[in-house]
Design an enzyme around this catalytic site. Structure first.
Site, PDB file in Angstrom:
ATOM      1  NE  ARG A 171      83.064  16.115  39.382  1.00 24.57           N
ATOM      2  CZ  ARG A 171      82.955  17.430  39.606  1.00 24.57           C
ATOM      3  NH1 ARG A 171      82.372  17.893  40.701  1.00 24.57           N
ATOM      4  NH2 ARG A 171      83.413  18.283  38.714  1.00 24.57           N
ATOM      5  CB  SER A 214      86.838  15.596  34.622  1.00 19.34           C
ATOM      6  OG  SER A 214      86.842  16.994  34.590  1.00 19.34           O
ATOM      7  CD  GLU A 243      83.869  13.331  36.981  1.00 20.80           C
ATOM      8  OE1 GLU A 243      84.631  14.191  37.435  1.00 20.80           O
ATOM      9  OE2 GLU A 243      82.997  13.576  36.129  1.00 20.80           O
TER      10      GLU A 243
END
Ligand code: FAD
Ligand code: EPU
Length: 346
Positions: free
Chosen positions: A163, A233, A329
Site C-alpha cells: 500500500r 479497507s 489507508e
C-alpha cells in the site's frame, strides 16, 4: 475543459459525504491538465487531483480546485512474450481488468472489482488476492506540476511497497500520474494461492473463472459503494516485528498473520477490530461494517466528523487491547490539502 464553481463532491467520492469544493474541473487530455495547472484565473489556491474518490475522506469542504482525472485511452502492443498496455490514467480500473480478460490478455483478474482509476492504482500499489500492481506494472508516466513536463518512471523508480509507493512520499506534492504501462506475460500462470481462490482447480482454471470468483468473494464481504458509502479497507494491515508478533500470537493463538519482509509479520487489522467487538459499532451515521470490520460505512447521513470520531475510537480501542497502532489507508483531505487522523483528531 469545464470549470464549475462551488460544487458538491458527494457524487465524486465513494464515501458519499456532503462536502464541496470551491471549483471542480474535469481534464480529458494531458494538455488540458497542463492548462488548468497553469490557469491564472484559478489564482494560487490549492488544487487536488482525484480519480473516482474511492480512497478518500474529505474532512471538510475543500478550499480550492478539485481536478477530476478523465484522461482516457488504451493502446496495446505485442511481442512474442507479452502484451504491453499503455493506459490513460482516467480509465476505469475494473473495466480495464474485464476488457483484458475478454480480449485473451490475462493477468489482471485477481485485481477485479477494485474501484478507481488506472492512474490511481500505482499510488498505493493496489493489491488483492495475492497480486499487487507492482507485479504487472512496467512504467508510470507523470506530469511535473511545476513545469508541466511529462516523464516516464520505471517500475523500480516507483518504489512500490505494501500500500505504498514514491507517489505517497517524494513525488506526492509535485507529480500527477497521466498514464500507466502494464506488461501481461503470454506465459500466463493462474494465481490461486489466496484462501478463497484455493477451491479452484489449477489444471483447468481460466482467467475468467478467477475473475468471477474474485468478484463473488468481494461482493459477499465488501459493501457496494453505490449502495453504502465507504472507501474500502479504512486501515492498513499493521506490520510488526518478530518480538511483537511472538508476544501477540502467544496471547492470541488465533491471530491471522502473514510473513512480511525482513522477518516482520503482517497482522489482519479486520480481525483485531472484530475481536474488540466493534462490528456494527456506530457513531452518528458512520458504522463499522457488519461483514468486514476493516471497512467503515456511511449508513446514509454520516458527516466527516462522525467518520473521524469512529476512526479515532477504533484506533484507541485496538491500541488498548493489543498494543498495536493502526494507520489509516484512506487518504484524508482537509480544506487546503492532505492531513491525518492524528492531526485532525489527536
Ligand atoms: P482517489 O480516491 O480519487 O485518489 C486517491 C489518492 O490518490 C488521493 O490522495 C488523490 O489525490 C491521489 N490521486 C488520484 N489520482 C491521481 C493522479 N492521477 N496523480 C497523482 N495523484 C492522484 N484498494 C486496494 O488496494 N485493494 C482493494 O482490494 C481495494 N478494494 C476496495 C474496495 C472498495 C469497496 C473501495 C471503495 C475501495 C477499495 N480499495 C482497494 C481502495 C481504492 O479502490 C484504491 O485505492 C484505488 O486505487 C483508488 O482509486 P481512485 O481513482 O478512486 O483514487
Ligand atoms: N477478519 C476477521 N473479521 C473481519 C475481517 C477480517 O476476522 O471482520 C479476518 C479474516 O477472517 C481473515 C483475515 O482477517 O482471516 C483477513 O481478512 P480478508 O481476507 O478479508 O482481507 P483483509 O486483510 O481484511 C486485505 C486488503 C483488501 C483486499 C483483501 C483481499 C488491506 C488493508 N486490505 O483485506 O484491500 O481486497 O485483503 O486481498 O490490505 C483495500 O485496500 O481497500 C482493500 C479492500
Amino acid at each position: 475543459m469545464e470549470v464549475l464553481h462551488s460544487q458538491s463532491l458527494a457524487q465524486l467520492h465513494t464515501f458519499g459525504i456532503q462536502v464541496s469544493a470551491s471549483r471542480i474541473a474535469a481534464v480529458a487530455t494531458v494538455d488540458e491538465l497542463k492548462a488548468i495547472l497553469f490557469n491564472e484565473c484559478l489564482d494560487s489556491s490549492p488544487s487536488l487531483i482525484i480519480g473516482q474518490g474511492s480512497n478518500l475522506l474529505f474532512c471538510s469542504d475543500f478550499q480550492g480546485t478539485v481536478i477530476l482525472n478523465r484522461i482516457m485511452g488504451v493502446a496495446v502492443t505485442e511481442t512474442d512474450y507479452a502484451y504491453h498496455l499503455h493506459v490513460g490514467a482516467g480509465e476505469n480500473w475494473h473495466q480495464l481488468v474485464c476488457w483484458t480478460v475478454e480480449q485473451g490478455m490475462p493477468g489482471l483478474e485477481n485485481l477485479a472489482l477494485i474501484p478507481g482509476c488506472a492512474g490511481s492504482a500505482p499510488i498505493q500499489n493496489i493489491g488483492a488476492y495475492g497480486v499487487e500492481l507492482q507485479d504487472i506494472c512496467e512504467y508510470v508516466d507523470v506530469m511535473d506540476r511545476r513545469d508541466g513536463e511529462v516523464r516516464r518512471l520505471s517500475a523500480d523508480e516507483c518504489r512500490f511497497g505494501y500500500r505504498d509507493s514514491v507517489f505517497k512520499h517524494a513525488l506526492k506534492e509535485t507529480h500527477i500520474i497521466v498514464a500507466v504501462g502494464i506488461r501481461l506475460s503470454k506465459d500466463w500462470q493462474p494465481n490461486i494461492s489466496y484462501g478463497p481462490l484455493a477451491t479452484l482447480d489449477p489444471e483447468t482454471v481460466t482467467a475468467g473463472d478467477i475473475l468471477e470468483q474474485v468478484c463473488a468473494v468481494r461482493r459477499a464481504k465488501l459493501p457496494d459503494p453505490t449502495q453504502l458509502g465507504n472507501a474500502g479497507s479504512f486501515f492498513k494491515n499493521p506490520v510488526v516485528n518478530q518480538e511483537m508478533y511472538q508476544q501477540l500470537s502467544a496471547a492470541f493463538p488465533e491471530l491471522p498473520s502473514y510473513p512480511a519482509q525482513q522477518g516482520h509479520y503482517k497482522l489482519a487489522a479486520g480481525w483485531l477490530i472484530d475481536q474488540c467487538d466493534l462490528k456494527g459499532y456506530q457513531i452518528g451515521g458512520a458504522a463499522v461494517h457488519q461483514e468486514q470490520a476493516l471497512v467503515i460505512v456511511n449508513t446514509g447521513h454520516a458527516t466527516s466528523e462522525d467518520v473521524l470520531r469512529l476512526a479515532r475510537h477504533i484506533v484507541d480501542t485496538v491500541a488498548h487491547k493489543f498494543g498495536v497502532r493502526l494507520e489509516h489507508e484512506v487518504r484524508f483531505m482537509a480544506a487546503n490539502g492532505e492531513t491525518t487522523l492524528d492531526e485532525v483528531m489527536p
